[in-house]
Design a protein around this motif. Structure first.
Motif, short mmCIF file in Angstrom:
data_model
loop_
_atom_site.label_atom_id
_atom_site.label_comp_id
_atom_site.label_asym_id
_atom_site.label_seq_id
_atom_site.Cartn_x
_atom_site.Cartn_y
_atom_site.Cartn_z
N GLU A 164 0.82 -1.20 0.00
CA GLU A 164 0.00 0.00 0.00
C GLU A 164 0.86 1.26 0.00
N LYS A 165 1.95 1.24 0.78
CA LYS A 165 2.81 2.42 0.89
C LYS A 165 4.19 2.09 0.34
N LYS A 166 4.64 2.91 -0.59
CA LYS A 166 5.95 2.72 -1.21
C LYS A 166 6.38 4.05 -1.78
N VAL A 167 7.68 4.18 -2.01
CA VAL A 167 8.18 5.46 -2.49
C VAL A 167 9.38 5.26 -3.40
N ALA A 168 9.34 5.93 -4.56
CA ALA A 168 10.48 6.01 -5.46
C ALA A 168 11.01 7.44 -5.38
N MET A 169 12.33 7.60 -5.41
CA MET A 169 12.87 8.95 -5.23
C MET A 169 14.28 9.07 -5.77
N MET A 170 14.69 10.32 -5.95
CA MET A 170 16.05 10.64 -6.37
C MET A 170 16.37 12.06 -5.88
N ARG A 171 17.65 12.37 -5.86
CA ARG A 171 18.12 13.69 -5.41
C ARG A 171 18.54 14.52 -6.61
N THR A 172 18.14 15.79 -6.61
CA THR A 172 18.55 16.71 -7.66
C THR A 172 18.66 18.10 -7.04
N GLY A 173 18.67 19.15 -7.87
CA GLY A 173 18.79 20.50 -7.33
C GLY A 173 18.36 21.54 -8.35
N PHE A 174 18.08 22.73 -7.82
CA PHE A 174 17.61 23.82 -8.68
C PHE A 174 18.23 25.14 -8.22
N SER A 175 18.16 26.10 -9.09
CA SER A 175 18.42 27.49 -8.71
C SER A 175 17.10 28.03 -8.16
N VAL A 176 17.11 28.52 -6.92
CA VAL A 176 15.89 28.92 -6.23
C VAL A 176 15.85 30.45 -6.13
N TYR A 177 14.69 31.03 -6.49
CA TYR A 177 14.53 32.48 -6.36
C TYR A 177 13.05 32.83 -6.36
N LEU A 178 12.74 34.06 -6.02
CA LEU A 178 11.37 34.58 -6.03
C LEU A 178 11.25 35.68 -7.07
N ASP A 179 10.01 36.03 -7.37
CA ASP A 179 9.77 37.16 -8.27
C ASP A 179 9.88 38.44 -7.45
N SER A 180 11.06 38.62 -6.87
CA SER A 180 11.31 39.73 -5.95
C SER A 180 12.81 39.91 -5.82
N ASP A 181 13.21 41.12 -5.46
CA ASP A 181 14.64 41.39 -5.27
C ASP A 181 15.04 41.28 -3.80
N LYS A 182 14.13 40.79 -2.95
CA LYS A 182 14.41 40.70 -1.52
C LYS A 182 15.30 39.51 -1.19
N VAL A 183 15.25 38.45 -1.99
CA VAL A 183 16.04 37.25 -1.74
C VAL A 183 16.92 36.98 -2.95
N LYS A 184 18.20 36.88 -2.73
CA LYS A 184 19.12 36.56 -3.82
C LYS A 184 18.94 35.10 -4.25
N PRO A 185 19.08 34.82 -5.55
CA PRO A 185 19.00 33.42 -6.00
C PRO A 185 20.09 32.57 -5.36
N PHE A 186 19.77 31.32 -5.11
CA PHE A 186 20.73 30.40 -4.52
C PHE A 186 20.40 28.99 -5.00
N THR A 187 21.35 28.10 -4.81
CA THR A 187 21.16 26.71 -5.21
C THR A 187 20.55 25.92 -4.06
N GLY A 188 19.48 25.20 -4.35
CA GLY A 188 18.81 24.40 -3.32
C GLY A 188 18.75 22.93 -3.72
N GLU A 189 18.98 22.05 -2.75
CA GLU A 189 18.88 20.62 -3.01
C GLU A 189 17.42 20.19 -2.95
N ALA A 190 17.06 19.28 -3.82
CA ALA A 190 15.67 18.84 -3.92
C ALA A 190 15.57 17.32 -3.96
N ARG A 191 14.45 16.83 -3.49
CA ARG A 191 14.16 15.39 -3.56
C ARG A 191 12.89 15.19 -4.38
#
Length: 437
Positions: free
Chosen positions: A95-122
Motif C-alpha cells: 500500500e505504501k511505497k516510495v520512489a525517489m532521487m536527489r537533484t537541485g535547482f536554482s531557487v529564487y522569487l519574483d522579488s529582489d528581496k532574496v538573492k538566487p541560490f542553489t537548493g537541493e531537492a528530492r
C-alpha cells in the motif's frame, strides 16, 4: 555513614588540593576524549526511526546479466533502474511505497528581496512524508492526481520557508526553480534527522533536502540526478528517454511492510516481477535475486558505522586506561601517606570494611568531579568536530544518554582504579603506628 564518608573525603581533598586537582584533571581529560568519540559513535549507530525501522525496507533487484558482478558483498546493486522503480511504484502492492532521487535547482522569487541560490531537492512520491514520519506546519503533501499529472507543486522545509517568506504561511505562493514556477502546497516542520538513512548515496550524515517535488517531474522536466548513477553494460544513450529505459541504476526505492506476512507476500511479488521481466529479455540470471532490508540492516549493509569509528572508540578507552594508571599511582601515594591516621582509626575500633568503603567513596567522589569536568571537555571536543567536519554537525553532540553515561563511566573506572590502593591501606597494622606516635 555515607554522609560521614563524604565529609571525610571532602576534608581529604582540601588537605591535598594540588594532588586532588591533578587526579580530577586526569580523569576529566580521559573522560573528555572518551565521550567525544563515544558520543559520535553512539549517534552514528542509533536507530534513526525506532518506531518504524523494522517496517521500512530498501528494495534491491539483481538486474545484471549472468557473469556480471557488482562491488557489494551480495552482488546486488543498491539502487534501481528508472523503469523498475516506476513499475514497482505503479504496482498494487504494497500500500505504501516510495520512489525517489536527489537533484537541485536554482531557487529564487519574483522579488529582489532574496538573492538566487542553489537548493537541493528530492523528487519523490506522496507516501514519502507518511512513511518517514515527516510532519507539516502548513498545508500537506501533493495529491495522487497531481503526482500523476506532474503538477508544478513543491513542499518546502521550515528553514527555506523562513528564508523565502519570513516564516509566514506560504501555501499557494510561487517559488521559482530554474526557469519554472512552482506552487507551494506544504511546509514541513523541522526534521531532526541524525542519519539520512533514506538515501545513503551522497553521505549518510548530510542534511535532508529543502525542496520536495513530485517524482513524475523527473521525466517531464528531464531532471539530472545529483546522486550516484551506475551501470554494468555498454548502452548507446543518445536521449533522456534512452536513459530512462536503460539499465543504469539511480533511483532509491522503499516499501513499508508492517507484518512478516506482508514482507513474504511482497517478496513473492518481486520474484514474479523478475520472472515477467525475464520474458521481456531482461534479468537473464537463472535464479531471481532480490533483497529487502529494513532500516538498521540497510545502515549496516552500507557500512555507515565503519571499522575506523569502532577502532577510534577502542583507542579512546585505552587512553582513559592510561589516565587511570596515572591516577592509580597518585592514589597509592596519597592513601599510604595516610597510613598512620588509618592505624589510629583502626585502633579506635574502625573495621577494615569501614576503612575500605571510606576510601572507595573518596575515589568515587573524584570520579564524579572528573566526570562533570570531562563533560565540559567533551562538549569542546564535539564542537571542534562540528567545526572541522560539516557532515558530522548533526551527530557530533551528546544526548541525555551520553550526558548520564559520562559521570557513570568516570565513577566506575575510578572505583576500579582505587580498589587496590583502598585494599592496601585497609590492611594497615594499628600496632606499628601506635608505637610510632
Amino acid at each position: 555513614m555515607l554522609l560521614h564518608y563524604l565529609d571525610l573525603s571532602w576534608r581529604s581533598f582540601k588537605r591535598t588540593p594540588l594532588v586532588s586537582m591533578l587526579m580530577v584533571l586526569a580523569i576529566a581529560i580521559g573522560i573528555g576524549v572518551t565521550m567525544t568519540s563515544l558520543s559520535v559513535y553512539h549517534m552514528m549507530s542509533a536507530d534513526p526511526i525506532p518506531a518504524k525501522s523494522s517496517q521500512l525496507y530498501a528494495v534491491q533487484l539483481q538486474t545484471m546479466d549472468e557473469g556480471h558482478t557488482w562491488w557489494t558483498d551480495d552482488n546486488l546493486p543498491m539502487q534501481l533502474t528508472y523503469q523498475d522503480a516506476v513499475n514497482l511504484q505503479n504496482a498494487a502492492v504494497p500500500e505504501k511505497k516510495v520512489a525517489m532521487m536527489r537533484t537541485g535547482f536554482s531557487v529564487y522569487l519574483d522579488s529582489d528581496k532574496v538573492k538566487p541560490f542553489t537548493g537541493e531537492a528530492r523528487m519523490t512520491t506522496p507516501d514519502f512524508f507518511n512513511m518517514f514520519d515527516v510532519s507539516f506546519i502548513y498545508g500537506s503533501v501533493w495529491s495522487e492526481q497531481q503526482e500523476q499529472s506532474a503538477a508544478p507543486v513543491v513542499v518546502i522545509s521550515k528553514e527555506l520557508n523562513d528564508k523565502l517568506f519570513a516564516g509566514e504561511n506560504s501555501i499557494g505562493k510561487l517559488v521559482y526553480l530554474d526557469d519554472d514556477s512552482y506552487q507551494v502546497v506544504g511546509v514541513i516542520a523541522n526534521w531532526p534527522l541524525n542519519l539520512k538513512y533514506y538515501d545513503l548515496n551522497n553521505g549518510a550524515f548530510n542534511q535532508p533536502e529543502d525542496l520536495f517535488l513530485p517524482f513524475s517531474l523527473v521525466k517531464t522536466k528531464e531532471l539530472t540526478s545529483w546522486g550516484n548513477s551506475n551501470g554494468w553494460k555498454h548502452e548507446n544513450i543518445n536521449s533522456y528517454e534512452d536513459r530512462l529505459q536503460s539499465e543504469i541504476v539511480w533511483i532509491q526505492f522503499w516499501a513499508q511492510l508492517d507484518t512478516p506476512e506482508q514482507k513474504t507476500a511482497y517478496g513473492n511479488y518481486l520474484t514474479a516481477y523478475i520472472e515477467e521481466q525475464k520474458k521481456r529479455g531482461r534479468f537473464s540470471r537463472e535464479k531471481p535475486e532480490y533483497n529487502l532490508r529494513d532500516v538498521n540492516q540497510w545502515l549496516q549493509y552500507n557500512n555507515v558505522v565503519s571499522e575506523d569509528n569502532k577502532i577510534l572508540v577502542g583507542l579512546s578507552f585505552m587512553f582513559l586506561a592510561v589516565c587511570l594508571a596515572n591516577i592509580l599511582g597518585l592514589l597509592l601515594a596519597k592513601f599510604l601517606r595516610r597510613a598512620p591516621e588509618v592505624g589510629v582509626r583502626r585502633a579506635l575500633g574502625a573495621s577494615k570494611r569501614q576503612v575500605f568503603l571510606q576510601h572507595l567513596v573518596e575515589v568515587a567522589m573524584l570520579g564524579c568531579f572528573g566526570g562533570l569536568v570531562g563533560i565540559v571537555l567533551a562538549q569542546l571536543g564535539l564542537w571542534a568536530v562540528r567545526q572541522s567536519y560539516d557532515y558530522y554537525s548533526s551527530i557530533a553532540t551528546m544526548d541525555i544518554t551520553m550526558l548520564l553515561s559520562a559521570p557513570v563511566i568516570a565513577i566506575t573506572t575510578c572505583i576500579v582504579a582505587g580498589l587496590y590502593p583502598a585494599w592496601l591501606v585497609c590492611k594497615t597494622n594499628p600496632a606499628i603506628y601506635l608505637k610510632s606516635q
